[in-house]
Design an enzyme around this catalytic site. Structure first.
Site, PDB file in Angstrom:
ATOM      1  N   ARG A   1      30.142  12.588   4.540  1.00  0.00           N
ATOM      2  CA  ARG A   1      30.721  13.291   3.396  1.00  0.00           C
ATOM      3  C   ARG A   1      32.188  13.657   3.648  1.00  0.00           C
ATOM      4  O   ARG A   1      32.812  14.338   2.835  1.00  0.00           O
ATOM      5  CB  ARG A   1      29.926  14.556   3.069  1.00  0.00           C
ATOM      6  CG  ARG A   1      28.445  14.300   2.954  1.00  0.00           C
ATOM      7  CD  ARG A   1      27.874  14.795   1.622  1.00  0.00           C
ATOM      8  NE  ARG A   1      26.663  14.072   1.317  1.00  0.00           N
ATOM      9  CZ  ARG A   1      26.596  12.981   0.548  1.00  0.00           C
ATOM     10  NH1 ARG A   1      27.673  12.488  -0.015  1.00  0.00           N
ATOM     11  NH2 ARG A   1      25.456  12.377   0.331  1.00  0.00           N
TER      12      ARG A   1
ATOM     13  N   HIS B   1      32.063   2.724  10.214  1.00  0.00           N
ATOM     14  CA  HIS B   1      32.008   2.817   8.753  1.00  0.00           C
ATOM     15  C   HIS B   1      32.760   4.078   8.323  1.00  0.00           C
ATOM     16  O   HIS B   1      32.524   5.158   8.843  1.00  0.00           O
ATOM     17  CB  HIS B   1      30.540   2.884   8.299  1.00  0.00           C
ATOM     18  CG  HIS B   1      30.341   2.589   6.837  1.00  0.00           C
ATOM     19  ND1 HIS B   1      30.986   3.289   5.839  1.00  0.00           N
ATOM     20  CD2 HIS B   1      29.566   1.669   6.207  1.00  0.00           C
ATOM     21  CE1 HIS B   1      30.609   2.802   4.673  1.00  0.00           C
ATOM     22  NE2 HIS B   1      29.747   1.816   4.852  1.00  0.00           N
TER      23      HIS B   1
ATOM     24  N   TYR C   1      31.739   7.959   3.054  1.00  0.00           N
ATOM     25  CA  TYR C   1      31.537   7.561   1.651  1.00  0.00           C
ATOM     26  C   TYR C   1      32.518   8.243   0.705  1.00  0.00           C
ATOM     27  O   TYR C   1      32.806   7.744  -0.374  1.00  0.00           O
ATOM     28  CB  TYR C   1      30.118   7.928   1.194  1.00  0.00           C
ATOM     29  CG  TYR C   1      29.038   7.095   1.819  1.00  0.00           C
ATOM     30  CD1 TYR C   1      29.231   5.737   2.060  1.00  0.00           C
ATOM     31  CD2 TYR C   1      27.811   7.649   2.142  1.00  0.00           C
ATOM     32  CE1 TYR C   1      28.230   4.971   2.626  1.00  0.00           C
ATOM     33  CE2 TYR C   1      26.800   6.892   2.704  1.00  0.00           C
ATOM     34  CZ  TYR C   1      27.018   5.558   2.946  1.00  0.00           C
ATOM     35  OH  TYR C   1      26.021   4.805   3.487  1.00  0.00           O
TER      36      TYR C   1
ATOM     37  N   HIS D   1      34.344   1.176   1.844  1.00  0.00           N
ATOM     38  CA  HIS D   1      34.058   0.820   0.457  1.00  0.00           C
ATOM     39  C   HIS D   1      35.401   0.843  -0.267  1.00  0.00           C
ATOM     40  O   HIS D   1      36.075   1.884  -0.235  1.00  0.00           O
ATOM     41  CB  HIS D   1      33.114   1.836  -0.176  1.00  0.00           C
ATOM     42  CG  HIS D   1      31.745   1.867   0.444  1.00  0.00           C
ATOM     43  ND1 HIS D   1      30.760   2.737   0.044  1.00  0.00           N
ATOM     44  CD2 HIS D   1      31.203   1.115   1.437  1.00  0.00           C
ATOM     45  CE1 HIS D   1      29.669   2.519   0.764  1.00  0.00           C
ATOM     46  NE2 HIS D   1      29.909   1.558   1.617  1.00  0.00           N
TER      47      HIS D   1
ATOM     48  N   GLU E   1      34.042  -3.862   2.073  1.00  0.00           N
ATOM     49  CA  GLU E   1      32.625  -4.156   1.855  1.00  0.00           C
ATOM     50  C   GLU E   1      32.399  -4.660   0.433  1.00  0.00           C
ATOM     51  O   GLU E   1      32.961  -4.120  -0.523  1.00  0.00           O
ATOM     52  CB  GLU E   1      31.782  -2.899   2.133  1.00  0.00           C
ATOM     53  CG  GLU E   1      30.287  -3.155   1.966  1.00  0.00           C
ATOM     54  CD  GLU E   1      29.407  -2.042   2.545  1.00  0.00           C
ATOM     55  OE1 GLU E   1      29.917  -1.169   3.276  1.00  0.00           O
ATOM     56  OE2 GLU E   1      28.193  -2.071   2.249  1.00  0.00           O
TER      57      GLU E   1
ATOM     58  N   ASP F   1      27.329  -7.232   2.226  1.00  0.00           N
ATOM     59  CA  ASP F   1      26.081  -6.471   2.181  1.00  0.00           C
ATOM     60  C   ASP F   1      25.102  -7.222   1.276  1.00  0.00           C
ATOM     61  O   ASP F   1      25.372  -7.416   0.089  1.00  0.00           O
ATOM     62  CB  ASP F   1      26.388  -5.063   1.645  1.00  0.00           C
ATOM     63  CG  ASP F   1      25.190  -4.131   1.703  1.00  0.00           C
ATOM     64  OD1 ASP F   1      24.105  -4.532   1.234  1.00  0.00           O
ATOM     65  OD2 ASP F   1      25.337  -3.000   2.201  1.00  0.00           O
TER      66      ASP F   1
ATOM     67  N   HIS G   1      23.959  -5.350  -1.794  1.00  0.00           N
ATOM     68  CA  HIS G   1      25.039  -5.186  -2.773  1.00  0.00           C
ATOM     69  C   HIS G   1      25.343  -6.484  -3.519  1.00  0.00           C
ATOM     70  O   HIS G   1      25.551  -6.458  -4.732  1.00  0.00           O
ATOM     71  CB  HIS G   1      26.313  -4.691  -2.087  1.00  0.00           C
ATOM     72  CG  HIS G   1      26.182  -3.342  -1.465  1.00  0.00           C
ATOM     73  ND1 HIS G   1      27.198  -2.743  -0.755  1.00  0.00           N
ATOM     74  CD2 HIS G   1      25.146  -2.462  -1.438  1.00  0.00           C
ATOM     75  CE1 HIS G   1      26.796  -1.554  -0.321  1.00  0.00           C
ATOM     76  NE2 HIS G   1      25.544  -1.368  -0.715  1.00  0.00           N
TER      77      HIS G   1
ATOM     78  N   HIS H   1      25.832  -6.650   6.343  1.00  0.00           N
ATOM     79  CA  HIS H   1      24.845  -5.569   6.238  1.00  0.00           C
ATOM     80  C   HIS H   1      23.570  -6.200   5.709  1.00  0.00           C
ATOM     81  O   HIS H   1      23.572  -6.747   4.604  1.00  0.00           O
ATOM     82  CB  HIS H   1      25.312  -4.482   5.260  1.00  0.00           C
ATOM     83  CG  HIS H   1      26.420  -3.632   5.811  1.00  0.00           C
ATOM     84  ND1 HIS H   1      27.209  -2.847   4.999  1.00  0.00           N
ATOM     85  CD2 HIS H   1      26.826  -3.430   7.088  1.00  0.00           C
ATOM     86  CE1 HIS H   1      28.086  -2.197   5.764  1.00  0.00           C
ATOM     87  NE2 HIS H   1      27.876  -2.535   7.033  1.00  0.00           N
TER      88      HIS H   1
ATOM     89  N   ASP I   1      22.471  -0.457  -6.166  1.00  0.00           N
ATOM     90  CA  ASP I   1      22.720  -0.073  -4.774  1.00  0.00           C
ATOM     91  C   ASP I   1      21.664   0.867  -4.215  1.00  0.00           C
ATOM     92  O   ASP I   1      21.956   2.003  -3.825  1.00  0.00           O
ATOM     93  CB  ASP I   1      24.129   0.543  -4.619  1.00  0.00           C
ATOM     94  CG  ASP I   1      24.504   0.731  -3.142  1.00  0.00           C
ATOM     95  OD1 ASP I   1      23.697   0.366  -2.265  1.00  0.00           O
ATOM     96  OD2 ASP I   1      25.608   1.252  -2.886  1.00  0.00           O
TER      97      ASP I   1
ATOM     98  N   HIS J   1      18.947   0.506  -1.201  1.00  0.00           N
ATOM     99  CA  HIS J   1      18.481  -0.384  -0.146  1.00  0.00           C
ATOM    100  C   HIS J   1      16.971  -0.259   0.039  1.00  0.00           C
ATOM    101  O   HIS J   1      16.421   0.832  -0.065  1.00  0.00           O
ATOM    102  CB  HIS J   1      19.140  -0.026   1.189  1.00  0.00           C
ATOM    103  CG  HIS J   1      20.642  -0.082   1.149  1.00  0.00           C
ATOM    104  ND1 HIS J   1      21.416   0.091   2.263  1.00  0.00           N
ATOM    105  CD2 HIS J   1      21.513  -0.302   0.138  1.00  0.00           C
ATOM    106  CE1 HIS J   1      22.690  -0.021   1.936  1.00  0.00           C
ATOM    107  NE2 HIS J   1      22.783  -0.247   0.651  1.00  0.00           N
TER     108      HIS J   1
ATOM    109  N   GLU K   1      20.870  -1.438   7.301  1.00  0.00           N
ATOM    110  CA  GLU K   1      21.107  -0.117   6.692  1.00  0.00           C
ATOM    111  C   GLU K   1      19.915   0.177   5.787  1.00  0.00           C
ATOM    112  O   GLU K   1      20.065   0.633   4.662  1.00  0.00           O
ATOM    113  CB  GLU K   1      22.370  -0.125   5.842  1.00  0.00           C
ATOM    114  CG  GLU K   1      23.650  -0.424   6.566  1.00  0.00           C
ATOM    115  CD  GLU K   1      24.818  -0.567   5.599  1.00  0.00           C
ATOM    116  OE1 GLU K   1      24.674  -1.267   4.574  1.00  0.00           O
ATOM    117  OE2 GLU K   1      25.858   0.051   5.869  1.00  0.00           O
TER     118      GLU K   1
HETATM  119 ZN    ZN Z   1      24.622   0.283  -0.213  1.00  0.00          ZN
HETATM  120 FE    FE Z   2      26.429  -1.665   3.275  1.00  0.00          FE
HETATM  121 FE    FE Z   3      28.701   0.722   3.174  1.00  0.00          FE
END
Ligand code: ZN
Ligand code: FE
Ligand code: FE
Length: 276
Positions: A37, A67, A70, A107, A142, A176, A179, A211, A224, A226, A256
């Site tokens: 976060r 990574h 987010y 992202h 990504e 991914d 995705h 991913h 999105d 997973h 993931e």
């Molecule tokens: Zn995702």
């Molecule tokens: Fe991913």
């Molecule tokens: Fe990601």
């Protein structure tokens, strides 16, 4: 060579992640550079990094993938959010140089109503300010599911960003599977066609990491979410077929999937067995 791993918690440091990866049969892993976060990163522990690098060499690990949080949105309309993205990006890339030659995945961002064109400009602007000639890290954009106003839902959208970046040799793409399926690419029916298209638009050399996720939703759903391997709409066989293609060989592949560590160990074993 198969480099398979999963997303791990970075809270105990790099050597701990390396050991945990080895314990579950992984030879790569992914981690958040800081709280997903956002917020402050922990101070660099050079002894821990040195110990990790030795461990990784001994265990023949592949490249690892950091990574970005987010909350990093380089395409935000609010300047304060973009400033946070810039500061985080810059700080993370400086820290990554303690682990030379690895990957930093982010992202691309959400344009939040400004339009993809404007968002693309803003993302390229931040990249042009944070990349530097001496860096050894490759920054990965990504591929996104296209949820809301996410940019990077197509190979063309990623190319539009890369084309605007001066030091574009520092950029690559992390694909991914959840995705791109959600984004409308037919990885079940035509995996070769998907990678041919990637090559035509971006050049296959841009593909640096994967991913590996199943998807809770059918193709083109832009959701999105997973799923565990074989428990979603893509299915285990299609996922294995996808990562068995020559262009994927040698790339770090990270799970993931919604799992605790035991679940990851199980999936890594499944993938290794299927890839034999
Ligand atoms: Zn995702
Ligand atoms: Fe991913
Ligand atoms: Fe990601």
């Amino acid at each position: 060579m198969l480099y398979i791993g999963c997303h791990l918690s970075a809270s105990k440091g790099f050597l701990a992640m390396g050991k945990q990866a080895a314990e579950i049969g992984a030879n790569t892993f992914q981690f958040f550079t800081r709280n997903p976060r956002g917020g402050k990163a922990k101070p660099i522990d050079e002894d821990d990094i040195k110990a990790y690098l030795e461990f990784a060499e001994e265990h023949k690990f592949g490249k690892i993938v950091a990574h970005a949080p987010y909350t990093l949105n380089a395409a935000a309309a609010d300047k304060r959010i973009r400033d946070f993205a810039y500061e985080t990006f810059k700080d993370d890339l400086m820290r990554m140089e303690y682990l030379p030659g690895n990957y930093y995945n982010f992202h691309p961002g959400s344009h939040v109503g400004q339009g993809a064109e404007k968002g693309t400009e803003l993302i390229a602007d931040i990249l042009n300010r944070v990349l530097f000639p001496e860096m050894t890290t490759t920054v990965l954009l990504e591929t996104m599911a296209g949820k809301g106003s996410e940019i990077g839902r197509s190979f063309e959208e990623l190319k539009a960003i890369i084309d605007r970046v001066e030091l574009s040799d520092k950029l690559g793409v992390c694909l991914d599977t959840c995705h791109i399926s959600d984004g409308g690419y037919d990885i079940i029916g035509n995996p070769e066609g998907v990678l041919d298209e990637f090559d035509r638009i971006l050049g296959i050399d841009r593909l640096k990491a994967v991913h590996l996720n199943d998807s809770m939703n059918p193709a083109e759903s832009h959701k999105d979410r997973h799923a565990k391997l074989g428990e979603g709409f893509i299915g285990f066989d299609a996922l294995i077929k996808f990562i068995s293609m020559p262009a994927i060989d040698g790339l770090p592949i990270n799970l993931e999937t919604p799992n605790e560590i035991e679940g990851y160990a199980k999936e890594i074993a499944m993938v290794k067995k299927a890839m034999l």
